[in-house]
Design an enzyme around this catalytic site. Structure first.
Site, PDB file in Angstrom:
ATOM      1  CG  LEU A  10       0.643  32.924  11.263  1.00  0.00           C
ATOM      2  CD1 LEU A  10       0.960  31.917  12.375  1.00  0.00           C
ATOM      3  CD2 LEU A  10      -0.176  32.236  10.175  1.00  0.00           C
ATOM      4  N   GLY A  13       2.090  31.899   3.225  1.00  0.00           N
ATOM      5  CA  GLY A  13       2.608  32.104   1.866  1.00  0.00           C
ATOM      6  C   GLY A  13       3.483  33.329   1.716  1.00  0.00           C
ATOM      7  CB  CYS A  14       5.743  35.040   3.969  1.00  0.00           C
ATOM      8  SG  CYS A  14       4.311  35.611   4.878  1.00  0.00           S
ATOM      9  CB  SER A  15       8.150  31.719  -0.310  1.00  0.00           C
ATOM     10  OG  SER A  15       7.151  31.465  -1.277  1.00  0.00           O
ATOM     11  CB  ILE A  18       0.326  39.642  -1.976  1.00  0.00           C
ATOM     12  CG1 ILE A  18      -0.055  40.003  -3.425  1.00  0.00           C
ATOM     13  CG2 ILE A  18      -0.458  40.520  -1.000  1.00  0.00           C
ATOM     14  CD1 ILE A  18      -1.482  39.625  -3.826  1.00  0.00           C
ATOM     15  N   GLY A  19       2.283  38.154   0.006  1.00  0.00           N
ATOM     16  CA  GLY A  19       2.566  37.719   1.376  1.00  0.00           C
ATOM     17  C   GLY A  19       3.904  38.246   1.858  1.00  0.00           C
ATOM     18  CG  ASP A  67       2.045  22.459   3.059  1.00  0.00           C
ATOM     19  OD1 ASP A  67       0.993  22.977   2.615  1.00  0.00           O
ATOM     20  OD2 ASP A  67       2.643  21.540   2.476  1.00  0.00           O
ATOM     21  CE1 TYR A 157      -6.467  31.703  -7.774  1.00  0.00           C
ATOM     22  CE2 TYR A 157      -7.710  33.220  -9.152  1.00  0.00           C
ATOM     23  CZ  TYR A 157      -6.860  32.985  -8.090  1.00  0.00           C
ATOM     24  OH  TYR A 157      -6.407  34.038  -7.327  1.00  0.00           O
TER      25      TYR A 157
HETATM   26  N1  LIG Z   1      -1.286  37.814  -8.425  1.00  0.00           N
HETATM   27  C1  LIG Z   1      -2.552  38.021  -8.704  1.00  0.00           C
HETATM   28  O1  LIG Z   1      -2.906  38.468  -9.815  1.00  0.00           O
HETATM   29  C2  LIG Z   1      -3.596  37.792  -7.670  1.00  0.00           C
HETATM   30  C3  LIG Z   1      -3.389  36.984  -6.581  1.00  0.00           C
HETATM   31  N2  LIG Z   1      -4.394  36.773  -5.660  1.00  0.00           N
HETATM   32  C4  LIG Z   1      -4.187  35.912  -4.519  1.00  0.00           C
HETATM   33  O2  LIG Z   1      -3.157  36.444  -3.725  1.00  0.00           O
HETATM   34  C5  LIG Z   1      -2.519  35.410  -2.985  1.00  0.00           C
HETATM   35  C6  LIG Z   1      -1.011  35.537  -3.116  1.00  0.00           C
HETATM   36  O3  LIG Z   1      -0.640  35.361  -4.468  1.00  0.00           O
HETATM   37  P1  LIG Z   1       0.601  36.110  -5.139  1.00  0.00           P
HETATM   38  O4  LIG Z   1       1.432  36.766  -4.129  1.00  0.00           O
HETATM   39  O5  LIG Z   1       0.099  36.894  -6.256  1.00  0.00           O
HETATM   40  O6  LIG Z   1       1.351  34.857  -5.790  1.00  0.00           O
HETATM   41  P2  LIG Z   1       2.754  34.166  -5.485  1.00  0.00           P
HETATM   42  O7  LIG Z   1       2.751  32.976  -6.361  1.00  0.00           O
HETATM   43  O8  LIG Z   1       3.857  35.133  -5.587  1.00  0.00           O
HETATM   44  O9  LIG Z   1       2.634  33.711  -3.956  1.00  0.00           O
HETATM   45  C7  LIG Z   1       1.870  32.633  -3.551  1.00  0.00           C
HETATM   46  C8  LIG Z   1       2.377  32.173  -2.196  1.00  0.00           C
HETATM   47  O10 LIG Z   1       1.532  31.109  -1.723  1.00  0.00           O
HETATM   48  C9  LIG Z   1       2.394  30.061  -1.287  1.00  0.00           C
HETATM   49  N3  LIG Z   1       1.754  28.751  -1.225  1.00  0.00           N
HETATM   50  C10 LIG Z   1       1.220  28.020  -2.234  1.00  0.00           C
HETATM   51  N4  LIG Z   1       0.771  26.852  -1.743  1.00  0.00           N
HETATM   52  C11 LIG Z   1       1.027  26.848  -0.408  1.00  0.00           C
HETATM   53  C12 LIG Z   1       0.805  25.930   0.653  1.00  0.00           C
HETATM   54  N5  LIG Z   1       0.258  24.740   0.442  1.00  0.00           N
HETATM   55  N6  LIG Z   1       1.157  26.293   1.907  1.00  0.00           N
HETATM   56  C13 LIG Z   1       1.752  27.476   2.141  1.00  0.00           C
HETATM   57  N7  LIG Z   1       2.018  28.380   1.179  1.00  0.00           N
HETATM   58  C14 LIG Z   1       1.661  28.055  -0.079  1.00  0.00           C
HETATM   59  C15 LIG Z   1       3.559  30.101  -2.251  1.00  0.00           C
HETATM   60  O11 LIG Z   1       4.638  29.337  -1.729  1.00  0.00           O
HETATM   61  P3  LIG Z   1       5.671  28.535  -2.659  1.00  0.00           P
HETATM   62  O12 LIG Z   1       6.717  29.539  -3.051  1.00  0.00           O
HETATM   63  O13 LIG Z   1       6.210  27.478  -1.756  1.00  0.00           O
HETATM   64  O14 LIG Z   1       4.907  28.001  -3.815  1.00  0.00           O
HETATM   65  C16 LIG Z   1       3.800  31.602  -2.275  1.00  0.00           C
HETATM   66  O15 LIG Z   1       4.498  32.001  -1.138  1.00  0.00           O
HETATM   67  C17 LIG Z   1      -3.097  34.100  -3.533  1.00  0.00           C
HETATM   68  O16 LIG Z   1      -4.094  33.643  -2.656  1.00  0.00           O
HETATM   69  C18 LIG Z   1      -3.732  34.508  -4.857  1.00  0.00           C
HETATM   70  O17 LIG Z   1      -4.810  33.670  -5.207  1.00  0.00           O
HETATM   71  C19 LIG Z   1      -5.607  37.406  -5.781  1.00  0.00           C
HETATM   72  C20 LIG Z   1      -5.850  38.226  -6.836  1.00  0.00           C
HETATM   73  C21 LIG Z   1      -4.891  38.446  -7.876  1.00  0.00           C
HETATM   74  C1  LIG Z   2     -11.073  41.604 -17.594  1.00  0.00           C
HETATM   75  C2  LIG Z   2     -11.066  40.831 -18.866  1.00  0.00           C
HETATM   76  C3  LIG Z   2     -10.268  39.738 -19.090  1.00  0.00           C
HETATM   77  C4  LIG Z   2      -9.270  39.180 -18.156  1.00  0.00           C
HETATM   78  C5  LIG Z   2      -9.156  39.365 -16.860  1.00  0.00           C
HETATM   79  C6  LIG Z   2      -8.118  38.793 -16.052  1.00  0.00           C
HETATM   80  C7  LIG Z   2      -7.041  38.024 -16.698  1.00  0.00           C
HETATM   81  C8  LIG Z   2      -8.159  38.975 -14.722  1.00  0.00           C
HETATM   82  C9  LIG Z   2      -7.235  38.414 -13.810  1.00  0.00           C
HETATM   83  C10 LIG Z   2      -7.440  38.457 -12.481  1.00  0.00           C
HETATM   84  C11 LIG Z   2      -6.596  37.755 -11.558  1.00  0.00           C
HETATM   85  C12 LIG Z   2      -5.288  37.267 -11.978  1.00  0.00           C
HETATM   86  C13 LIG Z   2      -7.044  37.490 -10.331  1.00  0.00           C
HETATM   87  C14 LIG Z   2      -6.371  36.685  -9.406  1.00  0.00           C
HETATM   88  O1  LIG Z   2      -6.933  36.231  -8.436  1.00  0.00           O
HETATM   89  C15 LIG Z   2     -10.330  39.007 -20.379  1.00  0.00           C
HETATM   90  C16 LIG Z   2     -10.936  37.647 -20.154  1.00  0.00           C
HETATM   91  C17 LIG Z   2      -8.956  38.862 -20.962  1.00  0.00           C
HETATM   92  C18 LIG Z   2     -11.130  39.726 -21.460  1.00  0.00           C
HETATM   93  C19 LIG Z   2     -12.259  40.459 -20.995  1.00  0.00           C
HETATM   94  C20 LIG Z   2     -11.990  41.394 -19.897  1.00  0.00           C
END
Ligand SMILES: NC(=O)C1=CN([C@@H]2O[C@H](COP(=O)(O)OP(=O)(O)OC[C@H]3O[C@@H](n4cnc5c(N)ncnc54)[C@H](OP(=O)(O)O)[C@@H]3O)[C@@H](O)[C@H]2O)C=CC1
Ligand SMILES: CC1=C(/C=C/C(C)=C/C=C/C(C)=C/C=O)C(C)(C)CCC1
Length: 317
Positions: A10, A13-15, A18-19, A67, A157
C-alpha cells in the site's frame, strides 16, 4: 485480488511524483511479485496513474482513496482490504515548505507536520496491530536527506522529516521483536512536482513579517542556488522508485537508505564533526561566500553526471 505469494504493497500519495512511479513500476514487475494498492487523497487526480498503469490496472494495481490527515479515510481504506492485509506500507505522501520563518503562518507550518509527521504516524498506528499479529510486515518511509541535515529556509519541512526519523529509530527496535521491519528512504532533490509546488507558493507570497534583507537572501541567493541543486543533483522519480523496490525486495531490509551518492558527502559532514560546526559553516560558506566555487562545482557535477566529460575525452573528434 492478490494471489498467493504476492506481496501486498500500500502506497500513499500516488497522484504524482515518486508515489505514482513506484506504484507503476511495482505493478509492472515482470515476476508479478507485488499487488499494489495505490492510494491518493483526491481521486479526481487518478487519470495519470490509470494511464501509466495501463494493462496492470485492476490486475496488479488498484486505486483507492486515502488522505493521511484524516482518520475516517484511513480506516475506510484499510477496512476495505481483504483481511486488512498489507505486507508493505510505503509512507510516501508529503509536502514541502520553504521561505523565511517569519513569513510562514503557524497554521501552514502545522499542516506540514500534520502531513509529513502525523500522517505517517496515523498510517503506522493503523497497520501495526495486524502486522504484529501476523508477525510480518515492512514499513517504508519516504524521509529525505533533510531528515538528517537541515537546509536553510527549509526549517519546518526539515524538522518534520527529522521528527519522523526519531520516531522510526525508536519504533524500529520494538518492531524487530515482531518481525516487522522499518526502512527510511533518504532521497536528495528529486525532479517531481515538489519543486514546482514550492515555487507556486513562493510566487503567491509577499513575505509578511520578514525583513528586506532576509527576503533578499531567500529570493536572490537561496532560490537560484536551490534550483541549481535540483538541476545538477536531482534524481528522477523512477531512479528513486527503483531504489525503493530494491529495499522492498530485500530479505533483510536495511534501516536507512540514501538514494543519491552525489549528495551523501553533504550529509556526512555532520558525522565527521560532532560539534556541528563543520556542517553549519560549510553550508553557510557554500551559500553566502563561495558563490563562484558553488556554481563551478555544480557545473562540473553536471558534466560528470551527464557523462559529457567522458564522451569528450573518449570520442575522437
Ligand atoms: N521531490 C523531492 O525533492 C523530494 C521529495 N521527498 C519526499 O518524497 C515524497 C513524495 O514527494 P514527491 O513525489 O517528490 O512530490 P509530489 O508533490 O509529486 O507528490 C506528493 C504526493 O503526496 C500527496 N499528498 C500530500 N498530502 C497528502 C495527504 N494529506 N494525503 C495523501 N496524500 C497526500 C500528494 O497528493 P496531492 O496531489 O493530492 O497533493 C502527492 O500525491 C514526500 O514525502 C517528499 O517529502 C524526499 C526527498 C526529496
Ligand atoms: C546542498 C546545498 C544547498 C541546497 C540543497 C537543497 C535545495 C536540497 C534539497 C533537498 C530536497 C528537496 C529534499 C527533499 O526532501 C544550498 C542551500 C542551496 C547551498 C549549499 C549546498
Amino acid at each position: 485480488m492478490a494471489t498467493d505469494g504476492q506481496k501486498v504493497v500500500l502506497i500513499t500519495g500516488c497522484s504524482s511524483g515518486i508515489g505514482l512511479r513506484l506504484a507503476v513500476l511495482l505493478a509492472r514487475d515482470t515476476q508479478r511479485r507485488f499487488y499494489v494498492i495505490a492510494t491518493m487523497r483526491d481521486l479526481r487526480k487518478k487519470a495519470k496513474l490509470e494511464e501509466e498503469a495501463g494493462v496492470t490496472l485492476h490486475e496488479t494495481l488498484v486505486i483507492r482513496q486515502l488522505d493521511v490527515c484524516c482518520d475516517e479515510s484511513v480506516t475506510e481504506c484499510l477496512n476495505g482490504l481483504q483481511d486488512r492485509k498489507i505486507d508493505v506500507l510505503v509512507n510516501n505522501a508529503g509536502m514541502g515548505q520553504i521561505g523565511p520563518l517569519e513569513s510562514l503562518s503557524m497554521q501552514d507550518m502545522q499542516k506540514v507536520f500534520d502531513t509529513n509527521f502525523f500522517g505517517v504516524v496515523r498510517m503506522i498506528k493503523a497497520v501495526l496491530p495486524d502486522m504484529k499479529r501476523r508477525k510480518s510486515g515492512h514499513i517504508v518511509v519516504m524521509s529525505s536527506v533533510m531528515g538528517l541535515q537541515g537546509i536553510v529556509f527549509n526549517d519546518v519541512y526539515s524538522a518534520s522529516k527529522f521528527a519522523i526519523e526519531g520516531f522510526c529509530e525508536s519504533l524500529a527496535v520494538q518492531l524487530l521483536k515482531f518481525n516487522v521491519n522499518v526502512s527510511l528512504i533518504e532521497p536528495g532533490p528529486v525532479n517531481t512536482e515538489f519543486e514546482m509546488k514550492l515555487m507556486e507558493e513562493v510566487a503567491k507570497s509577499e513575505f509578511p513579517g520578514a525583513d528586506a534583507d532576509t527576503v533578499r537572501y531567500f529570493k536572490d541567493v537561496y532560490l537560484p542556488a536551490s534550483h541549481e541543486i535540483f538541476v545538477t543533483l536531482g534524481q528522477s522519480p523512477d531512479t528513486v522508485a527503483k531504489e525503493v523496490i530494491k529495499v522492498i525486495a530485500m530479505r533483510k531490509p536495511v534501516f536507512r537508505y540514501l538514494t543519491n551518492s552525489l549528495y551523501t558527502p553533504l550529509v556526512a559532514m555532520k558525522y565527521a564533526d560532532e560539534s556541528g560546526n563543520l556542517s553549519v559553516r560549510s553550508f553557510y560558506n557554500l551559500l553566502f561566500n563561495y558563490g563562484t566555487i558553488f556554481h563551478l562545482s555544480m557545473n562540473l557535477l553536471k558534466c560528470i553526471t551527464c557523462n559529457c566529460f567522458r564522451r569528450r575525452t573518449v570520442t575522437p573528434s
